[in-house]
Design a protein around this motif. Structure first.
Motif, PDB file in Angstrom:
ATOM      1  N   UNK A  39      70.942  47.982  -3.597  1.00 22.36           N
ATOM      2  CA  UNK A  39      71.155  48.775  -4.806  1.00 22.36           C
ATOM      3  C   UNK A  39      72.629  49.129  -4.961  1.00 22.36           C
ATOM      4  N   UNK A  40      73.360  49.196  -3.833  1.00 25.26           N
ATOM      5  CA  UNK A  40      74.816  49.420  -3.867  1.00 25.26           C
ATOM      6  C   UNK A  40      75.482  48.216  -3.194  1.00 25.26           C
ATOM      7  N   UNK A  41      75.747  47.155  -3.934  1.00 21.82           N
ATOM      8  CA  UNK A  41      76.350  45.963  -3.325  1.00 21.82           C
ATOM      9  C   UNK A  41      77.794  46.219  -2.901  1.00 21.82           C
ATOM     10  N   UNK A  42      78.100  45.943  -1.637  1.00 23.66           N
ATOM     11  CA  UNK A  42      79.442  46.193  -1.125  1.00 23.66           C
ATOM     12  C   UNK A  42      80.488  45.344  -1.826  1.00 23.66           C
ATOM     13  N   UNK A  43      80.082  44.171  -2.331  1.00 19.42           N
ATOM     14  CA  UNK A  43      81.052  43.311  -3.020  1.00 19.42           C
ATOM     15  C   UNK A  43      81.615  43.985  -4.270  1.00 19.42           C
ATOM     16  N   UNK A  92      65.588  46.480  -4.490  1.00 18.80           N
ATOM     17  CA  UNK A  92      65.764  47.286  -3.278  1.00 18.80           C
ATOM     18  C   UNK A  92      65.187  48.688  -3.499  1.00 18.80           C
ATOM     19  N   UNK A  93      63.832  48.771  -3.446  1.00 18.45           N
ATOM     20  CA  UNK A  93      63.183  50.049  -3.727  1.00 18.45           C
ATOM     21  C   UNK A  93      63.523  51.114  -2.680  1.00 18.45           C
ATOM     22  N   UNK A  94      63.588  50.732  -1.423  1.00 17.76           N
ATOM     23  CA  UNK A  94      63.888  51.702  -0.372  1.00 17.76           C
ATOM     24  C   UNK A  94      65.305  52.246  -0.533  1.00 17.76           C
ATOM     25  N   UNK A 143      71.165  45.858   5.448  1.00 17.21           N
ATOM     26  CA  UNK A 143      70.166  44.835   5.745  1.00 17.21           C
ATOM     27  C   UNK A 143      69.501  44.263   4.494  1.00 17.21           C
ATOM     28  N   UNK A 144      69.648  44.929   3.348  1.00 20.45           N
ATOM     29  CA  UNK A 144      68.968  44.489   2.129  1.00 20.45           C
ATOM     30  C   UNK A 144      69.566  43.180   1.613  1.00 20.45           C
TER      31      UNK A 144
END
Length: 467
Positions: free
Chosen positions: A242-246, A191-193, A237-238
């Motif tokens: 880079x920051x997984x909610x799980x 997830x570069x963006x 949307x990724x």
């Protein structure tokens, strides 16, 4: 391979990371005087912390994808290149730029080392190994202020950066000969963006907090708000954010990140501003102020060692966090009132030391193996962000009483202030830190839950709450 062998292989990486945070603090006034830094000299610390914090989650995510050893190699190589650039710097802007490069490498040092340990050692046993980690911190962190003061007074302040080269070379050899089996990754789209936006948010936040920033605060605030909103939209949307909610919803994880931020905020407030107070206000030498900081670092080490041993033996950790922030609040109150500063340093170090192994085992215990790299890196991100915010926040408080001198190009500008005005600046700073410590204590009592600690290397289920 045994856990002790694995730990020994990454111990020097941990030492490099902790040494760099403390070795530059005592020679700061001397560096500022030689390079004409004036009141902007705290950027020498802030630039490193800002860069290290911004890139830290990237190392965790990339290590999950490409393997720990590959990313450790990248981290150490960039760190050493930055160290060379720092040693060759002839003016303040060049030194700050070199510190940014050094921080981009340094961001992965301790985070990836802890991830390697977490890959191989059960959460509850990490408490025992925290004792070994504390021993490494003891040598490097205590040696840091002493070496920094000695180099600055007897050799040259540039040696605080040259010392990294032989140590880094040995670390590279160790990890590439002992840890090859940990160089496994998984296929995933990076997830570069999201990573770029996270770095932008971090940078803008720290610039907004810094009183030395030359960018208008209104522009920074608007840019920060826009970046945060974009980050939230992108991460939702990724496919592999880079920051997984799980990870953020795991029990105790987010609150542990918040508390480690508070712990490091307090630690860096003392590490940076107490030596400055001793040298600017009290007239002590760099090496003499380094001796005072030994008390603080030894107490942190002792607290972490004893806390880790207790966790390994009993599995209980919440009482250590509660007691740790209580001690820190008392100590900051003592510094605020100027009562027995040496005792205050000892209490602050002991209390903050208690929090380190406790919060670390909470995080490791709840993370599934597949997310351990990014999970521990986000935890490390919170730790580093706390330190960077601590320096910036303290600078903001300090300059409420000691205004920034615009146009002054000499470090002597600070000495032009009356001792009473400098004392007022430091007093306000310690008062703010006391309030942070009290807030962290309240949050710990209110929100941190006790949990059973896993004896598995790769926990995949959520632990059950215990009394």
């Amino acid at each position: 391979m045994s856990p002790k062998t694995i730990f020994a292989s990454v111990a020097l990486v941990i030492a490099l990371g902790s040494l760099e945070k403390s070795i530059v603090t005592t020679p700061l006034p001397i560096i500022g005087e030689e390079l004409g830094a004036g009141q902007a000299l705290t950027w020498i610390v802030t630039a490193y912390l800002l860069a290290a914090t911004a890139v830290l989650p990237l190392y965790g995510k990339l290590s999950d994808m490409f393997g720990r050893v590959k990313m450790l190699n990248v981290s150490i190589a960039l760190f050493l290149l930055g160290s060379v650039a720092c040693g060759l710097a002839q003016d303040l802007p060049t030194l700050i730029g070199a510190r940014v490069l050094q921080g981009i490498g340094g961001g992965g040092l301790i985070a990836l080392a802890f991830t390697v340990i977490a890959d191989c050692i059960p959460a509850r046993e990490v408490g025992k190994y925290q004792g070994y980690i504390s021993a490494v911190y003891a040598v490097s962190s205590i040696a840091g202020p002493l070496l920094g003061g000695y180099f600055a007074e007897h050799l040259n302040w540039r040696w605080v950066f040259w010392i990294n080269l032989p140590l880094g070379a040995i670390a590279l050899w160790l990890i590439n000969t002992k840890l090859k089996h940990l160089n496994k990754g998984r296929k995933s789209r990076f997830d570069w963006l999201g990573a770029g936006l996270l770095m932008a948010v971090t940078t803008l936040l720290l610039l907004l907090l810094s009183p030395e920033s030359v960018i208008d605060n209104q522009i920074l605030a608007i840019s920060l708000l826009v970046s945060v909103l974009l980050l939230v939209l992108v991460e939702r949307r990724a496919a592999d954010p880079i920051i997984p909610m799980r990870v953020l919803t795991l029990p105790g994880y987010t609150i542990s990140v918040l508390l480690i931020m508070c712990s490091q905020l307090l630690m860096f407030a003392v590490l940076v501003y107490l030596p400055l107070q001793m040298q600017w206000e009290q007239g002590l030498s760099a090496s003499a102020s380094g001796l005072y900081m030994m008390v603080f670092m030894m107490s942190i080490t002792g607290g972490a060692y004893c806390g880790g041993k207790r966790i390994a033996k009993t599995g209980y950790y919440k009482s250590l966090v509660v007691g740790g922030f209580a001690l820190a609040a008392v100590a900051m109150g003592q510094l605020y009132m100027g009562i027995m500063p040496v005792v205050a340093l000892a209490l602050a170090g002991l209390g903050l030391g208690f929090t380190l192994p406790s919060l670390n085992v909470v995080v490791q215990n709840v993370l599934p193996a597949s997310d351990r790299g990014i999970g521990l890196s986000l935890f490390g991100y919170g730790r580093e962000l706390g330190g960077a915010i601590g320096v910036a926040f303290c600078a903001a408080l300090f300059h409420l009483k000691v205004p920034v001198l615009v146009g002054e190009g000499s470090a002597h500008a600070l000495k032009d202030f009356a001792p009473e005005q400098l004392a007022a600046g430091f007093t306000l700073t310690y008062g703010g830190m006391a309030m942070i410590a009290i807030l962290a204590f309240v949050i710990t009592v209110w929100r941190l839950k006790a949990q059973s600690l896993s004896n598995d290397v790769a926990p995949t289920q959520r632990p059950h709450d215990v009394k």
